[in-house]
Design a protein around this motif. Sequence first.
Motif, PDB file in Angstrom:
ATOM      1  N   TYR A  87       0.992  -1.358  -0.062  1.00  0.00           N
ATOM      2  CA  TYR A  87      -0.020   0.146  -0.090  1.00  0.00           C
ATOM      3  C   TYR A  87       0.817   1.218   0.007  1.00  0.00           C
ATOM      4  N   GLU A  88       2.077   1.303   0.587  1.00  0.00           N
ATOM      5  CA  GLU A  88       2.982   2.464   0.490  1.00  0.00           C
ATOM      6  C   GLU A  88       3.208   2.643  -0.929  1.00  0.00           C
ATOM      7  N   ARG A  89       3.436   1.837  -1.685  1.00  0.00           N
ATOM      8  CA  ARG A  89       3.659   1.930  -3.457  1.00  0.00           C
ATOM      9  C   ARG A  89       2.514   2.309  -4.049  1.00  0.00           C
ATOM     10  N   ARG A  90       1.216   1.811  -3.647  1.00  0.00           N
ATOM     11  CA  ARG A  90       0.089   1.913  -4.530  1.00  0.00           C
ATOM     12  C   ARG A  90      -1.045   2.741  -3.932  1.00  0.00           C
ATOM     13  N   ASP A  91      -1.445   2.900  -2.845  1.00  0.00           N
ATOM     14  CA  ASP A  91      -2.539   3.595  -2.316  1.00  0.00           C
ATOM     15  C   ASP A  91      -1.946   4.500  -1.014  1.00  0.00           C
ATOM     16  N   PRO A  92      -2.145   5.635  -0.745  1.00  0.00           N
ATOM     17  CA  PRO A  92      -1.768   6.288   0.328  1.00  0.00           C
ATOM     18  C   PRO A  92      -3.024   6.686   1.370  1.00  0.00           C
ATOM     19  N   ILE A  93      -4.226   6.402   0.680  1.00  0.00           N
ATOM     20  CA  ILE A  93      -5.297   6.194   1.940  1.00  0.00           C
ATOM     21  C   ILE A  93      -5.287   4.875   2.748  1.00  0.00           C
ATOM     22  N   ARG A  94      -4.971   3.818   1.882  1.00  0.00           N
ATOM     23  CA  ARG A  94      -4.829   2.499   2.822  1.00  0.00           C
ATOM     24  C   ARG A  94      -3.579   2.674   3.535  1.00  0.00           C
ATOM     25  N   ALA A  95      -2.452   3.116   2.978  1.00  0.00           N
ATOM     26  CA  ALA A  95      -1.310   3.171   3.587  1.00  0.00           C
ATOM     27  C   ALA A  95      -1.334   4.046   5.023  1.00  0.00           C
ATOM     28  N   GLY A  96      -1.973   4.925   4.958  1.00  0.00           N
ATOM     29  CA  GLY A  96      -2.397   5.983   5.933  1.00  0.00           C
ATOM     30  C   GLY A  96      -3.320   5.412   7.151  1.00  0.00           C
ATOM     31  N   ILE A  97      -4.227   4.738   6.862  1.00  0.00           N
ATOM     32  CA  ILE A  97      -5.040   3.856   7.564  1.00  0.00           C
ATOM     33  C   ILE A  97      -4.149   2.936   8.361  1.00  0.00           C
ATOM     34  N   LEU A  98      -3.363   1.952   7.726  1.00  0.00           N
ATOM     35  CA  LEU A  98      -2.251   1.082   8.450  1.00  0.00           C
ATOM     36  C   LEU A  98      -1.434   1.947   9.421  1.00  0.00           C
ATOM     37  N   LYS A  99      -0.894   3.015   9.119  1.00  0.00           N
ATOM     38  CA  LYS A  99      -0.001   3.596   9.700  1.00  0.00           C
ATOM     39  C   LYS A  99      -0.705   4.213  11.128  1.00  0.00           C
ATOM     40  N   GLU A 100      -1.931   4.969  10.735  1.00  0.00           N
ATOM     41  CA  GLU A 100      -2.631   5.847  11.866  1.00  0.00           C
ATOM     42  C   GLU A 100      -3.544   4.813  12.768  1.00  0.00           C
ATOM     43  N   ARG A 101      -4.167   4.098  12.060  1.00  0.00           N
ATOM     44  CA  ARG A 101      -5.076   3.106  12.866  1.00  0.00           C
ATOM     45  C   ARG A 101      -4.406   2.156  13.541  1.00  0.00           C
ATOM     46  N   TYR A 102      -3.607   1.452  12.816  1.00  0.00           N
ATOM     47  CA  TYR A 102      -2.974   0.165  13.394  1.00  0.00           C
ATOM     48  C   TYR A 102      -1.643   0.287  14.017  1.00  0.00           C
ATOM     49  N   ARG A 103      -0.809   1.122  13.738  1.00  0.00           N
ATOM     50  CA  ARG A 103       0.639   1.218  14.135  1.00  0.00           C
ATOM     51  C   ARG A 103       0.601   2.554  15.425  1.00  0.00           C
ATOM     52  N   ARG A 104      -0.193   3.431  15.204  1.00  0.00           N
ATOM     53  CA  ARG A 104      -0.291   4.660  16.043  1.00  0.00           C
ATOM     54  C   ARG A 104      -1.673   4.314  16.871  1.00  0.00           C
ATOM     55  N   HIS A 105      -2.210   3.504  16.565  1.00  0.00           N
ATOM     56  CA  HIS A 105      -3.711   3.041  17.480  1.00  0.00           C
ATOM     57  C   HIS A 105      -4.668   4.313  17.870  1.00  0.00           C
ATOM     58  N   ARG A 106      -4.658   5.101  16.723  1.00  0.00           N
ATOM     59  CA  ARG A 106      -5.637   6.345  16.750  1.00  0.00           C
ATOM     60  C   ARG A 106      -7.097   5.832  16.661  1.00  0.00           C
ATOM     61  N   THR A 107      -7.991   6.417  16.861  1.00  0.00           N
ATOM     62  CA  THR A 107      -9.401   6.178  16.762  1.00  0.00           C
ATOM     63  C   THR A 107      -9.771   6.335  15.369  1.00  0.00           C
ATOM     64  N   GLU A 108     -10.942   5.665  15.029  1.00  0.00           N
ATOM     65  CA  GLU A 108     -11.644   5.754  13.487  1.00  0.00           C
ATOM     66  C   GLU A 108     -11.679   7.213  13.307  1.00  0.00           C
ATOM     67  N   GLU A 109     -12.280   7.850  14.237  1.00  0.00           N
ATOM     68  CA  GLU A 109     -12.502   9.408  14.049  1.00  0.00           C
ATOM     69  C   GLU A 109     -11.522  10.034  13.771  1.00  0.00           C
ATOM     70  N   GLN A 110     -10.414   9.970  14.567  1.00  0.00           N
ATOM     71  CA  GLN A 110      -8.890  10.521  14.448  1.00  0.00           C
ATOM     72  C   GLN A 110      -8.279  10.195  12.950  1.00  0.00           C
ATOM     73  N   VAL A 111      -8.593   9.045  12.457  1.00  0.00           N
ATOM     74  CA  VAL A 111      -8.040   8.741  11.268  1.00  0.00           C
ATOM     75  C   VAL A 111      -8.737   9.267  10.102  1.00  0.00           C
ATOM     76  N   LEU A 112     -10.284   9.304  10.223  1.00  0.00           N
ATOM     77  CA  LEU A 112     -10.852  10.029   9.174  1.00  0.00           C
ATOM     78  C   LEU A 112     -10.605  11.583   9.179  1.00  0.00           C
ATOM     79  N   GLU A 113     -10.400  12.078  10.132  1.00  0.00           N
ATOM     80  CA  GLU A 113      -9.840  13.681   9.909  1.00  0.00           C
ATOM     81  C   GLU A 113      -8.449  13.673   9.602  1.00  0.00           C
TER      82      GLU A 113
END
Length: 97
Positions: free
Chosen positions: A41-67
Amino acid sequence: MTVEDRQKCRAALWHWKLIERQTDPRNLSWAQALRRTAAYYERRDPIRAGILKERYRRHRTEEQVLEELHIGRTTYQKANTDLMSTLAVYAAQEGAL
């Protein structure tokens, strides 16, 4: 993907940091599948890469990821489903599923 496979993928994503620190063969397979998913996803899709990073690596809430990513809930849910599917494929290839 079965319900059980989806649960295993969710657990692996949520416990990503812990999985990377452990050295048993099962966790090594999951760690490799997680790294491959992130690289894909780093190579192909910044949105999905961002979700991986923010939601699953940083454990941010869904609302924080959306924002943070400036996306709507529907986009988030579709992208999250795609992440699970991609992880399941790599996990199966690595022997984790």
